[in-house]
Design an enzyme around this catalytic site. Sequence first.
Site, PDB file in Angstrom:
ATOM      1  CG  HIS A 130      48.816  -2.958 -72.316  1.00  0.00           C
ATOM      2  ND1 HIS A 130      47.595  -2.961 -72.963  1.00  0.00           N
ATOM      3  CD2 HIS A 130      49.750  -2.959 -73.298  1.00  0.00           C
ATOM      4  CE1 HIS A 130      47.790  -2.979 -74.272  1.00  0.00           C
ATOM      5  NE2 HIS A 130      49.095  -2.979 -74.508  1.00  0.00           N
ATOM      6  CB  SER A 331      63.079  -8.544 -68.972  1.00  0.00           C
ATOM      7  OG  SER A 331      62.579  -7.744 -70.032  1.00  0.00           O
TER       8      SER A 331
HETATM    9  C1  LIG Z   1      51.903  -6.100 -70.210  1.00  0.00           C
HETATM   10  C2  LIG Z   1      50.885  -6.199 -71.292  1.00  0.00           C
HETATM   11  N1  LIG Z   1      49.613  -6.455 -70.977  1.00  0.00           N
HETATM   12  C3  LIG Z   1      48.659  -6.566 -71.911  1.00  0.00           C
HETATM   13  C4  LIG Z   1      48.954  -6.394 -73.246  1.00  0.00           C
HETATM   14  C5  LIG Z   1      47.872  -6.520 -74.258  1.00  0.00           C
HETATM   15  O1  LIG Z   1      47.982  -7.769 -74.847  1.00  0.00           O
HETATM   16  P1  LIG Z   1      47.339  -8.091 -76.279  1.00  0.00           P
HETATM   17  O2  LIG Z   1      47.977  -7.172 -77.249  1.00  0.00           O
HETATM   18  O3  LIG Z   1      47.693  -9.529 -76.458  1.00  0.00           O
HETATM   19  O4  LIG Z   1      45.866  -7.882 -76.159  1.00  0.00           O
HETATM   20  C6  LIG Z   1      50.263  -6.132 -73.628  1.00  0.00           C
HETATM   21  C7  LIG Z   1      50.619  -5.961 -75.049  1.00  0.00           C
HETATM   22  O5  LIG Z   1      51.686  -5.624 -75.419  1.00  0.00           O
HETATM   23  C8  LIG Z   1      51.248  -6.013 -72.630  1.00  0.00           C
HETATM   24  O6  LIG Z   1      52.514  -5.739 -72.937  1.00  0.00           O
END
Ligand SMILES: Cc1ncc(COP(=O)(O)O)c(C=O)c1O
Length: 386
Positions: A130, A331
């Site tokens: 992310h 998924s």
């Molecule tokens: C794999 C992954 N990690 C982290 C995040 C970030 O999460 P948040 O939006 O809850 O802060 C996301 C958001 O889509 C994600 O898909």
Amino acid sequence: MSRLPPLYRPELLSPADRERLAQVLARIDEAADRFLGYPCSGRFDYTPLYPFLRYPLNNVGDPFVPTTFAVQTHDIEVEVLEAFREFTRAPRDGFWGYVTNGGTEGNMYGIYLARELHPDGVVYYSEDTHYSVAKILRLLHARNIMIRSLPGGEIDYEDLHATIAVRRDVPPIIFANIGTTMTGAVDDLARIRAVLADLAIPASYIHADAALSGMILPFVDDPQPFGFDDGVDSIAISGHKMIGAPIPCGVALARRAAVDRIARAVEYIGTLDTTLSGSRNAITPLMMWYALRTQGTAGFRTIVARCMDMADNAIARMRAAGIDAWRHRNSITVVFPRPGPAVIARWQLAVHRDIAHLIAMPHVEERHVEALVADLVRDRSQEGKS
Ligand SMILES: Cc1ncc(COP(=O)(O)O)c(C=O)c1O
């Protein structure tokens, strides 16, 4: 509660301001019915929690430790954490956690703990990670190296092996994706641990980013490894994703021994400062608690199974229309070729380079999928003409 009248109350709102709120609500209501690309469930009714909005609630401090600040929901927060402890198979003793503002904060917490334990450690993460993680690494001044991804989105284990091999003198901190943002790919913890074992690494740390899949894998028959018993040291899971909430939230879970290293007693709040932010949301633990109590494990198994069916339904419809759609095992993220900008905007599709995805969240219905596929087909024929 104070006997004085509230300062902000309905009769003080002008007709114009009321109208303004009505307009914003109508805009959101319309947009929420074509919300297919982001993993935020819109299927909830939190009305029994509305009375809590009358209080200046704040969950400041460590949820497990008594505090002077009594207008809080720490007891409910601890019950939510206990449920997640079971979902992630964390040890009953030696486990710690708190309700965060979302996956990003939980990931920051995990990397923070890892860096405190291994100040000279290097964080390894795949290019499918992310986008927020690169920012977290910068903020924490954590040394890091990006690893190539395999075509489906998993970390490239050979690249990971080769990269760690030349830095065996510093502890590896593995940032594992338990469900990547774009394709829902799950990094294989067994293979990652095999890499560490093969290189005879004496000290390491594994953080699992299970933002969406952390509330999917506990409820399927044959989950990929993702829990504490699979060797992770901390996990971040979003609450507003699979559970669904009008306020972003999540949980950060970690091994207690690691958290004890960073805990600091603060007289001002009469408790331990173990969390990232000071003031914390006390409403979102209530929402997660309410969701978990109303559905239970059996309910979430049904919810997740329905999402999988909807994802398969979308794939079948797209393939029947000649669109190359697919998903990973366990998924609910359906990946397909990136369409034109009008379809992306209409259905709020998340895109990256040449792919787009639909996420079959609990609020997604057959009629949404049908309408999206019709738009995709139209989009393709228009593209052919242009
Ligand atoms: C794999 C992954 N990690 C982290 C995040 C970030 O999460 P948040 O939006 O809850 O802060 C996301 C958001 O889509 C994600 O898909």
